[in-house]
Scaffold this motif. Structure first.
Motif, PDB file in Angstrom:
ATOM      1  N   LYS A  41     -32.484 -55.325  45.940  1.00  0.00           N
ATOM      2  CA  LYS A  41     -31.723 -54.346  46.706  1.00  0.00           C
ATOM      3  C   LYS A  41     -30.372 -54.182  46.042  1.00  0.00           C
ATOM      4  O   LYS A  41     -29.748 -55.157  45.618  1.00  0.00           O
ATOM      5  N   LYS A  42     -29.921 -52.933  45.933  1.00  0.00           N
ATOM      6  CA  LYS A  42     -28.593 -52.657  45.391  1.00  0.00           C
ATOM      7  C   LYS A  42     -27.937 -51.595  46.261  1.00  0.00           C
ATOM      8  O   LYS A  42     -28.441 -50.496  46.430  1.00  0.00           O
ATOM      9  N   VAL A  43     -26.806 -51.976  46.840  1.00  0.00           N
ATOM     10  CA  VAL A  43     -26.000 -51.060  47.649  1.00  0.00           C
ATOM     11  C   VAL A  43     -24.653 -50.927  46.962  1.00  0.00           C
ATOM     12  O   VAL A  43     -23.966 -51.926  46.720  1.00  0.00           O
ATOM     13  N   TYR A  44     -24.285 -49.709  46.633  1.00  0.00           N
ATOM     14  CA  TYR A  44     -22.996 -49.449  45.997  1.00  0.00           C
ATOM     15  C   TYR A  44     -21.904 -49.321  47.046  1.00  0.00           C
ATOM     16  O   TYR A  44     -22.176 -49.115  48.231  1.00  0.00           O
ATOM     17  N   ASP A  45     -20.649 -49.415  46.600  1.00  0.00           N
ATOM     18  CA  ASP A  45     -19.513 -49.177  47.493  1.00  0.00           C
ATOM     19  C   ASP A  45     -19.710 -47.823  48.168  1.00  0.00           C
ATOM     20  O   ASP A  45     -20.152 -46.873  47.541  1.00  0.00           O
ATOM     21  N   GLU A  53     -27.467 -46.755  49.017  1.00  0.00           N
ATOM     22  CA  GLU A  53     -28.510 -47.745  48.715  1.00  0.00           C
ATOM     23  C   GLU A  53     -29.379 -47.216  47.570  1.00  0.00           C
ATOM     24  O   GLU A  53     -30.245 -46.371  47.773  1.00  0.00           O
ATOM     25  N   THR A 100     -30.317 -47.871  37.815  1.00  0.00           N
ATOM     26  CA  THR A 100     -29.830 -49.076  38.498  1.00  0.00           C
ATOM     27  C   THR A 100     -30.810 -50.231  38.297  1.00  0.00           C
ATOM     28  O   THR A 100     -30.394 -51.365  38.013  1.00  0.00           O
ATOM     29  N   THR A 142     -29.955 -53.603  36.138  1.00  0.00           N
ATOM     30  CA  THR A 142     -30.045 -54.918  36.763  1.00  0.00           C
ATOM     31  C   THR A 142     -30.886 -55.859  35.901  1.00  0.00           C
ATOM     32  O   THR A 142     -30.522 -57.017  35.694  1.00  0.00           O
ATOM     33  N   THR A 158     -25.541 -54.774  35.687  1.00  0.00           N
ATOM     34  CA  THR A 158     -25.050 -54.754  37.067  1.00  0.00           C
ATOM     35  C   THR A 158     -25.778 -55.831  37.862  1.00  0.00           C
ATOM     36  O   THR A 158     -26.863 -56.264  37.469  1.00  0.00           O
ATOM     37  N   ASN A 159     -25.193 -56.263  38.948  1.00  0.00           N
ATOM     38  CA  ASN A 159     -25.820 -57.278  39.794  1.00  0.00           C
ATOM     39  C   ASN A 159     -26.430 -56.632  41.024  1.00  0.00           C
ATOM     40  O   ASN A 159     -25.889 -55.670  41.565  1.00  0.00           O
ATOM     41  N   THR A 196     -27.499 -56.496  45.016  1.00  0.00           N
ATOM     42  CA  THR A 196     -26.892 -56.937  46.271  1.00  0.00           C
ATOM     43  C   THR A 196     -27.686 -58.113  46.824  1.00  0.00           C
ATOM     44  O   THR A 196     -27.119 -59.077  47.332  1.00  0.00           O
ATOM     45  N   SER A 197     -29.007 -58.035  46.698  1.00  0.00           N
ATOM     46  CA  SER A 197     -29.882 -59.145  47.086  1.00  0.00           C
ATOM     47  C   SER A 197     -31.177 -59.039  46.296  1.00  0.00           C
ATOM     48  O   SER A 197     -31.446 -58.041  45.649  1.00  0.00           O
TER      49      SER A 197
END
Length: 184
Positions: free
Chosen positions: A11-15, A19, A46, A50, A55-56, A58-59
């Motif tokens: 999962k990746k959520v940006y500022d 999502e 994305t 990853t 990039t990292n 989110t989970s």
């Protein structure tokens, strides 16, 4: 067949709350080719960023060669994963010099092997100066099929003579690989 890349519930959520990835899970085994298709904003870049450690998440987790990308050095990950950008660039220089940007110690055998893998070796052999032909961005579009970036893909970040990479991430190209895992 050995699993090379394992992606688990990524999962990746940006500022701002966008999502980009929502619960992505997949395994990529040695020799497999994976195509990521989708509209702009679907999360393709994305996901690749990853896997490459750019990039990292989110989970969730990404493992390359059994190692979590968060637990290995960037150099180790770069040694295991070759990354070819969507907009690879050719410098105004010879084909040989452009190939050396990717790997300065590559010999002619490595370069020709990479050109063969990109299916452009015959085209380069037909050029009057072969590897010593001076190229630039405009050259690419005149000599190779419009819209292809094979030579630039070879040059950009990891294709030249790197048959020992576990993963070659290439936008718009079919590349295979085997061999080296990142280390902690």
């Amino acid at each position: 067949m050995t699993t090379i890349v394992e992606i688990d519930d990524l999962k990746k959520v940006y500022d701002g709350g966008f999502e980009a990835l929502k619960g992505v899970s997949l395994d990529i085994r040695e020799g497999e080719i994976l195509a990521l298709l989708g509209p702009n904003g679907a999360g393709k870049t994305t996901l690749i960023s990853t896997v490459c450690g750019i990039t990292n998440a989110t989970s969730g987790s990404v493992r390359v060669g059994g190692h979590d990308v968060r637990d290995v050095s960037l150099q180790s990950l770069e040694d295991a994963v070759g990354y070819v950008t969507q907009d690879a660039h050719l410098f105004h220089d010879t084909i040989r010099a452009n190939m050396h940007y990717a790997r300065p110690d590559a010999d002619d055998r490595d370069i020709w092997s990479s050109l063969e893998a990109a299916e452009i070796a015959d085209t380069v052999r037909r050029l009057p100066d072969g590897l010593d032909t001076v190229v630039c961005q405009r050259f690419r579009d005149r000599v190779f099929q419009p819209g292809t970036h094979c030579l630039a893909e070879c040059v950009d970040r990891g294709i030249v003579g790197n048959d020992d990479k576990d993963v070659i991430v290439a936008f718009g190209a079919n590349r295979g690989s085997h061999g080296r895992s990142p280390s902690a």
